[in-house]
Motif scaffolding. Structure first.
Motif, mmCIF file in Angstrom:
data_model
loop_
_atom_site.group_PDB
_atom_site.id
_atom_site.type_symbol
_atom_site.label_atom_id
_atom_site.label_comp_id
_atom_site.label_asym_id
_atom_site.label_seq_id
_atom_site.Cartn_x
_atom_site.Cartn_y
_atom_site.Cartn_z
ATOM 1 N N GLY A 1 -4.955 -7.615 7.888
ATOM 2 C CA GLY A 1 -3.566 -7.172 7.851
ATOM 3 C C GLY A 1 -2.814 -7.734 6.658
ATOM 4 O O GLY A 1 -2.054 -7.034 5.997
ATOM 5 N N LEU A 2 -3.030 -9.007 6.376
ATOM 6 C CA LEU A 2 -2.361 -9.633 5.233
ATOM 7 C C LEU A 2 -2.836 -9.034 3.910
ATOM 8 O O LEU A 2 -2.025 -8.709 3.034
ATOM 9 N N LEU A 3 -4.141 -8.882 3.783
ATOM 10 C CA LEU A 3 -4.676 -8.288 2.552
ATOM 11 C C LEU A 3 -4.239 -6.828 2.405
ATOM 12 O O LEU A 3 -3.866 -6.391 1.312
ATOM 13 N N GLY A 4 -4.284 -6.100 3.500
ATOM 14 C CA GLY A 4 -3.865 -4.702 3.463
ATOM 15 C C GLY A 4 -2.403 -4.552 3.095
ATOM 16 O O GLY A 4 -2.024 -3.653 2.339
ATOM 17 N N ALA A 5 -1.556 -5.437 3.621
ATOM 18 C CA ALA A 5 -0.134 -5.385 3.282
ATOM 19 C C ALA A 5 0.082 -5.652 1.803
ATOM 20 O O ALA A 5 0.882 -4.981 1.148
ATOM 21 N N GLY A 6 -0.636 -6.619 1.272
ATOM 22 C CA GLY A 6 -0.503 -6.931 -0.152
ATOM 23 C C GLY A 6 -0.959 -5.789 -1.037
ATOM 24 O O GLY A 6 -0.265 -5.395 -1.981
ATOM 25 N N ILE A 7 -2.105 -5.239 -0.719
ATOM 26 C CA ILE A 7 -2.643 -4.133 -1.525
ATOM 27 C C ILE A 7 -1.784 -2.884 -1.369
ATOM 28 O O ILE A 7 -1.447 -2.216 -2.350
#
Length: 91
Positions: free
Chosen positions: A62-68
């Motif tokens: 979720g954190l990586l997806g939000a950043g990307i």
């Protein structure tokens, strides 16, 4: 069940914090971050489930997806802003 609720609460808090930072001009950035977080959390949960760490996988995904997703949305906004800018007259 308690662990799932804690993970869901943490992921929801992160998503709300990230999307709350955007104003109307940053709508594509916020939408990209939100969609990226949801997709990333789902994929992270699936991958994490294979190693027995579904909750951690969902959180990291979720954190990586939000950043990307936020970065992609921001790039789209910049491109649209550049295209909409008035062009200097040719002589």
């Amino acid at each position: 069940m308690k662990k799932i609720n804690q993970t869901f609460l943490a992921a929801s808090a992160v998503i709300l914090l990230l999307s709350g930072c955007a104003t109307e001009p940053g709508k594509k950035t916020a939408v990209g971050a939100g969609v990226g977080a949801l997709v990333g959390a789902g994929v992270g949960a699936i991958i994490g489930n294979q190693s027995g760490e579904r909750d951690k996988g969902a959180l990291v995904g979720g954190l990586l997806g939000a950043g990307i997703g936020g970065a992609v949305g921001n790039a789209k906004e910049a491109k649209e802003k550049k295209a909409a800018a008035p062009k200097p007259p040719r002589n």
